[in-house]
Write a protein that holds these residues in place. Structure first.
Motif, short mmCIF file in Angstrom:
data_model
loop_
_atom_site.label_atom_id
_atom_site.label_comp_id
_atom_site.label_asym_id
_atom_site.label_seq_id
_atom_site.Cartn_x
_atom_site.Cartn_y
_atom_site.Cartn_z
N LEU A 42 29.80 98.70 48.10
CA LEU A 42 28.38 98.44 47.85
C LEU A 42 27.92 97.20 48.60
O LEU A 42 28.61 96.17 48.59
CB LEU A 42 28.13 98.25 46.36
N GLY A 43 26.76 97.28 49.20
CA GLY A 43 26.10 96.12 49.79
C GLY A 43 24.84 95.84 49.00
O GLY A 43 23.82 96.50 49.19
N LEU A 44 24.90 94.88 48.10
CA LEU A 44 23.79 94.63 47.18
C LEU A 44 22.84 93.57 47.70
O LEU A 44 23.28 92.48 48.09
CB LEU A 44 24.30 94.19 45.80
N ARG A 45 21.56 93.85 47.66
CA ARG A 45 20.56 92.81 47.81
C ARG A 45 20.21 92.33 46.40
O ARG A 45 19.76 93.10 45.54
CB ARG A 45 19.31 93.35 48.50
N ILE A 46 20.47 91.04 46.13
CA ILE A 46 20.22 90.47 44.81
C ILE A 46 19.21 89.34 44.96
O ILE A 46 19.51 88.28 45.51
CB ILE A 46 21.51 89.94 44.16
N ALA A 47 17.98 89.58 44.52
CA ALA A 47 16.92 88.59 44.61
C ALA A 47 17.18 87.45 43.62
O ALA A 47 18.02 87.56 42.71
CB ALA A 47 15.57 89.23 44.33
N GLN A 48 16.45 86.36 43.79
CA GLN A 48 16.58 85.22 42.89
C GLN A 48 16.38 85.63 41.43
O GLN A 48 17.15 85.25 40.55
CB GLN A 48 15.56 84.14 43.30
N GLN A 49 15.35 86.42 41.16
CA GLN A 49 15.08 86.82 39.78
C GLN A 49 16.22 87.66 39.22
O GLN A 49 16.64 87.47 38.07
CB GLN A 49 13.76 87.60 39.71
N ALA A 50 16.74 88.57 40.02
CA ALA A 50 17.85 89.41 39.57
C ALA A 50 19.08 88.56 39.29
O ALA A 50 19.81 88.80 38.32
CB ALA A 50 18.16 90.47 40.62
N ALA A 51 19.32 87.57 40.14
CA ALA A 51 20.48 86.69 39.94
C ALA A 51 20.36 85.92 38.62
O ALA A 51 21.36 85.71 37.92
CB ALA A 51 20.62 85.74 41.12
N LEU A 52 19.15 85.50 38.27
CA LEU A 52 18.93 84.79 37.01
C LEU A 52 19.14 85.70 35.81
O LEU A 52 19.57 85.26 34.75
CB LEU A 52 17.52 84.22 36.99
N GLU A 53 18.83 86.98 35.98
CA GLU A 53 18.89 87.93 34.87
C GLU A 53 20.30 88.50 34.64
O GLU A 53 20.55 89.12 33.61
CB GLU A 53 17.92 89.08 35.12
#
Length: 369
Positions: A42-53
């Motif tokens: 998997l190549g995940l794009r993890i935005a700032q908000q997703a990382a916080l959640e």
């Protein structure tokens, strides 16, 4: 063969729930179309908000999902910090840049998350912005370089400490891009000399080599790869991507790809001077053409499906991929990244998004075999 995945930044979503939804609704569909029983990276794009959640429960659910579906985390795209679809992104995609604590904190958080999401990984690459957007960065101001370098070193130190604690080796992979502080191979090499990393940190900072970007710069695939090897600059991953290319009368057709969401930098060759002219976006290139400037070839930063040699009346830089991919070390992760699929004029799209991704992955497999 090298580990091969696609980047989930092609799918909209800034929240952790979006990450999981995209895995369920797209990644599994792509995996099924590949008709392979092998574990799927998997190549995940993890935005700032997703990382916080992504709390402990979310991490546990992700790991259970991977075990259930025979998947594993290979790489993270930590380039876009915030919204990346369905509204104007353009030059805001580089914010916050490497002069800010927000970029440092976000990159550290992604590292913390990576070792928890895939605790048995040997190596995970986390791609990031190429320091800053060049028009917003004073290259003559030494203090700006000092701040950026200090921030990169701070994240490298954090990744080193995580490696000591967990055994998971993280690579912060700066991604050169047209009109950014790190744009050409020369500029990337120059930055690493300026960075002056201590020995223990040198392998924790490398490059995300985006084929579309370097092809737009008119670089030679074999030459720039060899230069990075000679300079001992790690390649954290290669983003397998293709750009638009046009010559002669076809050049004006590139303007059909001007759209309001993403920045489409253009690099054009002037036959009279023999020089390359760089334009921040297709709208700027259009102004140059209207003012009578003439070019014999132009390439545009617009990620398009890599299996295409032509799109509409324009060509592509697929030949760059054909030249580069067979030269790569088989331990280099490969990530297809056609995030602007939805920005392609609708009448030129040949597949659904999942079918197109699967076809891209199969094209790479066929080329490398």
């Amino acid at each position: 063969m090298a580990e091969l995945t696609y980047c989930s930044n092609i799918h909209p979503g800034e929240h952790w729930a979006d990450v999981m939804h995209n895995l369920d609704s797209h990644a599994l569909e792509v995996k099924a179309q590949l008709n392979s029983s092998a574990p799927f990276p998997l190549g995940l794009r993890i935005a700032q908000q997703a990382a916080l959640e992504a709390d402990a429960q979310a991490i546990a659910e992700f790991r259970a999902w991977c075990e259930q579906h025979n998947c594993y985390l290979l790489t993270i795209n930590g380039f876009p910090y915030g919204t990346f679809h369905n509204r104007r992104v353009k030059e805001n995609v580089y914010l916050p840049d490497w002069r800010t604590s927000d970029r440092v904190d976000y990159s550290k958080r992604l590292g913390d998350l990576a070792v928890k999401l895939e605790p048995h990984a040997k190596r995970i690459s986390i791609s990031t912005v190429p320091i800053a957007f060049k028009p917003a960065f004073d290259e003559t101001a030494e203090h700006e370089w000092e701040i950026a370098c200090a921030n990169v070193r701070e994240v490298a130190e954090h990744y080193y400490q995580l490696y000591q604690q967990t055994g998971v080796f993280l690579v912060l992979s700066l991604e050169p891009e047209p009109m950014c502080v790190l744009e050409t191979t020369d500029e990337a090499i120059g930055f690493f000399k300026r960075l002056r990393l201590p020995e223990r940190l040198r392998q924790h900072v490398g490059l995300c080599f985006d084929c579309c970007h370097q092809a737009v710069e008119f670089e030679d695939a074999q030459e720039c790869l060899q230069r990075l090897i000679d300079e001992e600059i790690p390649i954290g991953k290669v983003q397998v991507s293709s750009a638009l290319k046009a010559t002669g009368d076809e050049i004006a057709k590139l303007l059909n790809f001007d759209e309001p969401v993403y920045l489409h930098q253009a690099v054009a060759h002037c036959p009279q001077s023999g020089r390359l002219h760089r334009f921040t976006d297709l709208s700027d290139f259009k102004n140059a053409l209207q003012q009578g400037q003439r070019f014999d070839e132009c390439r545009v930063h617009f990620h398009i499906p890599i299996f295409l040699e032509h799109l509409g009346e324009c060509g592509t830089t697929q030949d760059f991929l054909r030249a580069l991919l067979p030269l790569l070390d088989k331990n280099t992760p490969l990530e297809v990244e056609t995030y602007s699929f939805a920005a392609i004029p609708e009448h030129l799209r040949t597949d659904t998004v999942s079918a197109s991704i699967a076809r891209e992955l199969l094209w790479v497999k066929a080329l490398l075999h």
